[in-house]
Design a protein around this motif. Sequence first.
Motif, PDB file in Angstrom:
ATOM      1  N   ARG A  45      -6.458 -11.612  25.196  1.00  0.00           N
ATOM      2  CA  ARG A  45      -6.764 -12.839  25.937  1.00  0.00           C
ATOM      3  C   ARG A  45      -6.115 -12.775  27.309  1.00  0.00           C
ATOM      4  NH1 ARG A  45      -8.828 -16.924  23.079  1.00  0.00           N
ATOM      5  NH2 ARG A  45      -8.080 -18.485  24.579  1.00  0.00           N
ATOM      6  N   TYR A  46      -6.938 -13.132  28.341  1.00  0.00           N
ATOM      7  CA  TYR A  46      -6.417 -13.208  29.694  1.00  0.00           C
ATOM      8  C   TYR A  46      -7.358 -14.100  30.486  1.00  0.00           C
ATOM      9  CZ  TYR A  46      -3.746 -11.750  33.766  1.00  0.00           C
ATOM     10  OH  TYR A  46      -2.907 -11.735  34.859  1.00  0.00           O
ATOM     11  N   ALA A  47      -6.801 -15.020  31.255  1.00  0.00           N
ATOM     12  CA  ALA A  47      -7.621 -15.977  32.004  1.00  0.00           C
ATOM     13  C   ALA A  47      -8.515 -15.247  33.005  1.00  0.00           C
ATOM     14  CB  ALA A  47      -6.721 -16.982  32.727  1.00  0.00           C
ATOM     15  N   VAL A  92      -9.870   1.428  25.418  1.00  0.00           N
ATOM     16  CA  VAL A  92      -9.116   0.317  24.833  1.00  0.00           C
ATOM     17  C   VAL A  92      -9.845  -0.175  23.581  1.00  0.00           C
ATOM     18  CG1 VAL A  92      -7.931  -0.415  26.935  1.00  0.00           C
ATOM     19  CG2 VAL A  92     -10.231  -1.284  26.451  1.00  0.00           C
ATOM     20  N   GLY A  93     -10.389   0.751  22.814  1.00  0.00           N
ATOM     21  CA  GLY A  93     -11.152   0.396  21.619  1.00  0.00           C
ATOM     22  C   GLY A  93     -10.337  -0.326  20.570  1.00  0.00           C
ATOM     23  N   GLY A  94      -9.025  -0.162  20.590  1.00  0.00           N
ATOM     24  CA  GLY A  94      -8.174  -0.872  19.646  1.00  0.00           C
ATOM     25  C   GLY A  94      -7.692  -2.203  20.165  1.00  0.00           C
ATOM     26  N   GLY A  95      -8.165  -2.577  21.333  1.00  0.00           N
ATOM     27  CA  GLY A  95      -7.735  -3.825  21.970  1.00  0.00           C
ATOM     28  C   GLY A  95      -6.857  -3.547  23.165  1.00  0.00           C
ATOM     29  N   GLY A  96      -7.037  -4.328  24.217  1.00  0.00           N
ATOM     30  CA  GLY A  96      -6.174  -4.127  25.373  1.00  0.00           C
ATOM     31  C   GLY A  96      -6.798  -4.606  26.662  1.00  0.00           C
ATOM     32  N   PHE A  97      -6.188  -4.166  27.769  1.00  0.00           N
ATOM     33  CA  PHE A  97      -6.528  -4.639  29.104  1.00  0.00           C
ATOM     34  C   PHE A  97      -6.868  -3.471  30.027  1.00  0.00           C
ATOM     35  CE2 PHE A  97      -3.366  -7.471  27.275  1.00  0.00           C
ATOM     36  CZ  PHE A  97      -3.911  -8.731  27.469  1.00  0.00           C
ATOM     37  N   VAL A  98      -7.757  -3.730  30.956  1.00  0.00           N
ATOM     38  CA  VAL A  98      -8.053  -2.803  32.045  1.00  0.00           C
ATOM     39  C   VAL A  98      -8.063  -3.608  33.336  1.00  0.00           C
ATOM     40  CG1 VAL A  98      -9.670  -1.102  32.970  1.00  0.00           C
ATOM     41  CG2 VAL A  98      -9.595  -1.526  30.489  1.00  0.00           C
ATOM     42  N   VAL A  99      -7.376  -3.132  34.345  1.00  0.00           N
ATOM     43  CA  VAL A  99      -7.489  -3.725  35.672  1.00  0.00           C
ATOM     44  C   VAL A  99      -8.224  -2.737  36.565  1.00  0.00           C
ATOM     45  CG1 VAL A  99      -6.306  -4.695  37.680  1.00  0.00           C
ATOM     46  CG2 VAL A  99      -5.360  -5.039  35.391  1.00  0.00           C
ATOM     47  N   VAL A 100      -9.345  -3.178  37.112  1.00  0.00           N
ATOM     48  CA  VAL A 100     -10.152  -2.352  37.999  1.00  0.00           C
ATOM     49  C   VAL A 100      -9.854  -2.753  39.439  1.00  0.00           C
ATOM     50  CG1 VAL A 100     -12.506  -1.700  38.659  1.00  0.00           C
ATOM     51  CG2 VAL A 100     -11.949  -2.126  36.253  1.00  0.00           C
ATOM     52  N   ARG A 101      -9.492  -1.775  40.237  1.00  0.00           N
ATOM     53  CA  ARG A 101      -9.162  -2.014  41.633  1.00  0.00           C
ATOM     54  C   ARG A 101     -10.375  -2.522  42.409  1.00  0.00           C
ATOM     55  NH1 ARG A 101      -5.993   3.434  43.469  1.00  0.00           N
ATOM     56  NH2 ARG A 101      -7.728   3.385  44.945  1.00  0.00           N
ATOM     57  N   PRO A 102     -10.159  -3.096  43.588  1.00  0.00           N
ATOM     58  CA  PRO A 102     -11.304  -3.564  44.386  1.00  0.00           C
ATOM     59  C   PRO A 102     -12.271  -2.455  44.784  1.00  0.00           C
ATOM     60  CG  PRO A 102      -9.293  -4.603  45.151  1.00  0.00           C
ATOM     61  CD  PRO A 102      -8.881  -3.553  44.176  1.00  0.00           C
ATOM     62  N   ASP A 103     -11.825  -1.185  44.763  1.00  0.00           N
ATOM     63  CA  ASP A 103     -12.719  -0.087  45.119  1.00  0.00           C
ATOM     64  C   ASP A 103     -13.322   0.594  43.890  1.00  0.00           C
ATOM     65  OD1 ASP A 103     -10.375   1.081  44.258  1.00  0.00           O
ATOM     66  OD2 ASP A 103     -10.174   2.464  45.943  1.00  0.00           O
ATOM     67  N   GLY A 104     -13.260  -0.079  42.728  1.00  0.00           N
ATOM     68  CA  GLY A 104     -13.964   0.421  41.564  1.00  0.00           C
ATOM     69  C   GLY A 104     -13.287   1.552  40.825  1.00  0.00           C
ATOM     70  N   TYR A 105     -11.988   1.690  40.948  1.00  0.00           N
ATOM     71  CA  TYR A 105     -11.236   2.680  40.183  1.00  0.00           C
ATOM     72  C   TYR A 105     -10.289   1.966  39.226  1.00  0.00           C
ATOM     73  CZ  TYR A 105     -13.099   6.477  42.924  1.00  0.00           C
ATOM     74  OH  TYR A 105     -13.967   7.374  43.492  1.00  0.00           O
ATOM     75  N   VAL A 106     -10.045   2.588  38.080  1.00  0.00           N
ATOM     76  CA  VAL A 106      -9.151   2.000  37.084  1.00  0.00           C
ATOM     77  C   VAL A 106      -7.721   2.086  37.607  1.00  0.00           C
ATOM     78  CG1 VAL A 106      -8.249   2.200  34.742  1.00  0.00           C
ATOM     79  CG2 VAL A 106     -10.693   2.594  35.184  1.00  0.00           C
ATOM     80  N   ALA A 132      -2.967  -4.529  23.949  1.00  0.00           N
ATOM     81  CA  ALA A 132      -3.267  -5.960  23.823  1.00  0.00           C
ATOM     82  C   ALA A 132      -2.024  -6.849  23.907  1.00  0.00           C
ATOM     83  CB  ALA A 132      -4.008  -6.217  22.514  1.00  0.00           C
ATOM     84  N   ASP A 133      -0.841  -6.304  23.611  1.00  0.00           N
ATOM     85  CA  ASP A 133       0.379  -7.110  23.663  1.00  0.00           C
ATOM     86  C   ASP A 133       1.108  -6.980  24.998  1.00  0.00           C
ATOM     87  OD1 ASP A 133       1.159  -4.489  23.374  1.00  0.00           O
ATOM     88  OD2 ASP A 133       2.657  -4.868  21.799  1.00  0.00           O
ATOM     89  N   GLN A 134       0.406  -6.436  26.023  1.00  0.00           N
ATOM     90  CA  GLN A 134       1.061  -6.183  27.304  1.00  0.00           C
ATOM     91  C   GLN A 134       0.435  -7.004  28.441  1.00  0.00           C
ATOM     92  OE1 GLN A 134       0.472  -1.909  27.372  1.00  0.00           O
ATOM     93  NE2 GLN A 134       2.538  -1.543  26.596  1.00  0.00           N
ATOM     94  N   GLY A 135       0.068  -8.234  28.110  1.00  0.00           N
ATOM     95  CA  GLY A 135      -0.543  -9.091  29.109  1.00  0.00           C
ATOM     96  C   GLY A 135       0.343  -9.338  30.318  1.00  0.00           C
ATOM     97  N   ASP A 136       1.661  -9.356  30.122  1.00  0.00           N
ATOM     98  CA  ASP A 136       2.568  -9.563  31.250  1.00  0.00           C
ATOM     99  C   ASP A 136       2.446  -8.434  32.267  1.00  0.00           C
ATOM    100  OD1 ASP A 136       3.440 -11.848  30.060  1.00  0.00           O
ATOM    101  OD2 ASP A 136       5.335 -11.013  29.331  1.00  0.00           O
ATOM    102  N   ALA A 137       2.188  -7.216  31.790  1.00  0.00           N
ATOM    103  CA  ALA A 137       2.048  -6.077  32.696  1.00  0.00           C
ATOM    104  C   ALA A 137       0.839  -6.253  33.608  1.00  0.00           C
ATOM    105  CB  ALA A 137       1.923  -4.782  31.904  1.00  0.00           C
ATOM    106  N   VAL A 138      -0.196  -6.897  33.086  1.00  0.00           N
ATOM    107  CA  VAL A 138      -1.399  -7.137  33.889  1.00  0.00           C
ATOM    108  C   VAL A 138      -1.073  -8.061  35.057  1.00  0.00           C
ATOM    109  CG1 VAL A 138      -3.734  -8.077  33.866  1.00  0.00           C
ATOM    110  CG2 VAL A 138      -2.898  -6.771  31.902  1.00  0.00           C
ATOM    111  N   ALA A 139      -0.371  -9.135  34.771  1.00  0.00           N
ATOM    112  CA  ALA A 139      -0.026 -10.090  35.827  1.00  0.00           C
ATOM    113  C   ALA A 139       0.821  -9.428  36.911  1.00  0.00           C
ATOM    114  CB  ALA A 139       0.709 -11.280  35.229  1.00  0.00           C
TER     115      ALA A 139
END
Length: 457
Positions: free
Chosen positions: A406-408, A423-437, A443-450
């Motif tokens: 879950r992430y807003a 991330v087939g087992g659950g998790g997060f991906v942040v894609v940069r504005p230029d389309g690169y990962v 899934a338990d590392q939502g703080d790292a995303v922020a």
Amino acid sequence: MTDVLVIGAGPTGLTLAIDLARRGVGVRIVDTAAGPSNASRGKGLQPRTLEVFDDLGVIGPILDIARPYPPMRAYVGSEVVWEGALGESRPASPDVPYPSIRMLPQSITEAILRDRLASFGVAVEYGTTVGHVTADATATLADGSVIEADYLVGADGGRSTVRRALEIPFLGETFETERMALADVRFAPGLLDREHWHIWGDLATQELALGLCPLPGTDVFQLTAPLAPGEEPSDLQNLVLGRSGRTDLVIQETTWESLYRVNIRLASSYRVGRSFLAGDAAHAHSPAGGQGLNTGVQDAYNLGWKLASGSAALLDSYQAERQPIAAAVLGLSTLLLRGDSAAPQRGQDTDQLDLHYRDSALSQDRRRVRSGLQAGDRAPDAVLPDGTLFDRFRGPSPTVLVYQARYADAIELDADAARTYGVGGGGFVVVRPDGYVGLLADADQGDAVAVYRTTLL
């Protein structure tokens, strides 16, 4: 005072100006030419560049005119002795919507980009010659006037005024004995069909003598003819007649011509202070493999969002990410030029989809078990209930993808896309504005995303 001054209005400079303008950054783009060019120059648009143009909002008009590379037809005189394709066309797939190179004269590509830039209220300032620039992003024009900017980018080609003013070494070689006549020529209608790339040469040694390639969106052919040491293309008509062995190939008009020297060079630095280099100003390629224009467009795509942020860390990452890419591409294009037996094949090896930033400080992988994509890889497309991932990526901001987490304001992946993204087992991906990962996390590392998202803003 302007936010960013772009010097050079070729595909690199126009791409950068569009990317900045859509982010609300004040940009001026100047060019020494009196007006737009009509030259075909770089005519191959690689799949990754098509994805960039999708994001910039120009893929529709590009694909309306661009065409697949035509099959080749080799002759002895007027007799066809061989037919074949330059590379295999690949079908589109959910993760790669533009799988094959498309041909479009550079003049038309630039016209489409200029129209898009104009939609943001920005016009190219033609006839503006820059005499000198400084590391503090100040440009002195030939008429003595001065433009001050927060940042300055030299996208002004291989003979870059910006690079020379900043005293950045352009490392490499110019091969004076390896030259090619290039021209856009018009023949009587129907003399040559426009469904084939017509070539004359030695099939046994695969040495080209003359090539005539029909250019989409025009009624002209791009002429290519390698020259022997000391040979000068003073008379294109006699060159065509002599090398083709045909008396009927009479040129009606030459709309552009140039003498190309093989130039393999790389700038030792992409930046001095607040002034940067991009495109041919930073790297000069052989024409083989269609890499030069495309590498420049992607320089601009990498740099635009970083200039908009003003972040020192992001701006420092520009050279760290793009210079190794150019070095690798220079090696590839040189192998293709030489016809080296170890050279990669055109197609997947030249489409630039596999180029990555895995070694970048911006690429972070926090997964306990790593599979699928890696941080720094190109983010693939995928089908969503209301469109595609590329539809959602389009725009100036980073994108968060989630699976069983879950992430807003995040985009929910389905199981297939989650496996593709690792991330087939659950998790997060942040894609940069230029389309690169940029980030992969469990899934338990939502703080790292922020925390990570703040580095991209």
